[in-house]
Design a protein around this motif. Sequence first.
Motif, PDB file in Angstrom:
ATOM      1  N   CYS A 199      45.079  44.286  41.576  1.00 27.51           N
ATOM      2  CA  CYS A 199      45.649  45.514  41.007  1.00 27.51           C
ATOM      3  C   CYS A 199      46.222  45.300  39.613  1.00 27.51           C
ATOM      4  O   CYS A 199      46.495  46.252  38.895  1.00 27.51           O
ATOM      5  CB  CYS A 199      46.744  46.052  41.928  1.00 27.51           C
ATOM      6  SG  CYS A 199      48.266  45.059  41.923  1.00 27.51           S
ATOM      7  N   CYS A 236      48.383  37.448  44.743  1.00 31.73           N
ATOM      8  CA  CYS A 236      48.941  38.737  45.171  1.00 31.73           C
ATOM      9  C   CYS A 236      50.369  38.522  45.652  1.00 31.73           C
ATOM     10  O   CYS A 236      50.654  37.545  46.345  1.00 31.73           O
ATOM     11  CB  CYS A 236      48.068  39.281  46.309  1.00 31.73           C
ATOM     12  SG  CYS A 236      48.762  40.694  47.178  1.00 31.73           S
ATOM     13  N   HIS A 239      50.658  45.672  45.086  1.00 27.82           N
ATOM     14  CA  HIS A 239      49.642  46.736  45.203  1.00 27.82           C
ATOM     15  C   HIS A 239      50.136  47.877  46.095  1.00 27.82           C
ATOM     16  O   HIS A 239      49.808  49.031  45.858  1.00 27.82           O
ATOM     17  CB  HIS A 239      48.324  46.160  45.745  1.00 27.82           C
ATOM     18  CG  HIS A 239      48.453  45.469  47.048  1.00 27.82           C
ATOM     19  ND1 HIS A 239      48.772  44.132  47.158  1.00 27.82           N
ATOM     20  CD2 HIS A 239      48.349  45.944  48.317  1.00 27.82           C
ATOM     21  CE1 HIS A 239      48.830  43.802  48.431  1.00 27.82           C
ATOM     22  NE2 HIS A 239      48.587  44.878  49.164  1.00 27.82           N
TER      23      HIS A 239
HETATM   24  S1  FES Z   1      46.524  43.115  44.665  1.00 23.52           S
HETATM   25 FE1  FES Z   1      47.895  43.010  42.996  1.00 23.52          FE
HETATM   26  S2  FES Z   1      49.781  42.429  43.961  1.00 23.52           S
HETATM   27 FE2  FES Z   1      48.369  42.548  45.616  1.00 23.52          FE
END
Ligand code: FES
Length: 225
Positions: free
Chosen positions: A60, A69, A73
């Motif tokens: 994201c 991550c 997101h």
């Molecule tokens: S995909 Fe970006 S923080 Fe999880």
Amino acid sequence: MKTKAPTQAKIEVTRDGPYLVSGGLPLSEQWIVTNAEGDSLEYREGVKFPTTPQYALCRCGQSANKPFCDGSHAKVRFNGTETAGHEPYLEQAKTIDGPTLQLTDQDKLCAFARFCDPKGRIWNLVKQTDNPEIEKIVKHEAGHCPAGRLVIRDKATGKAIEPEFTPSLGLIEDTEKKVGGPIWVRGGITIMAADVKAYEIRNRVTLCRCGNSANKPFCDGSHAD
Ligand code: FES
């Protein structure tokens, strides 16, 4: 010699979330090396991350713990809907014929790494490949396209001329534009869509990690805007 991707190595695109990587794929930064004019020439390896059996890479663009991550997101309500087609590359690509080489181009896959521009644009140069010096430049430029947008074929044999990669992931860093680029997926690694349908397995592709591509999960160069 080319190493085969471990059979269990794969990347799973999760719905509105990260890429889940499994199979112990090595991960490192890959910096684009430029000349004084800013032309893309080569790659230089930067930070090598410890190889772990599984990890989740941010898709994201909002993680505070990039490239991994951190759950952001969900907070930003990332819309990661996949819009790329599943048709094979060659069905979507245009073909440009030259004297000794043939260039195929699927422009939707452009990751804006700009290896195709120095010394004359590759679309012009491929028409002059009866000159051995130009033929060499065309092979270099197409082979350095991280996204596999540009592929060269030997006209005599019909075979694609592909760089040999150990199955691995690269985080492209754009020195000239001072921006993080896509995830460079090298060596024929399976990528599964969130609906569990696999994309065509290719020697090289690039995955969006800024969250803005209009051709998700693949990079379309939006990070450079
Ligand atoms: S995909 Fe970006 S923080 Fe999880």
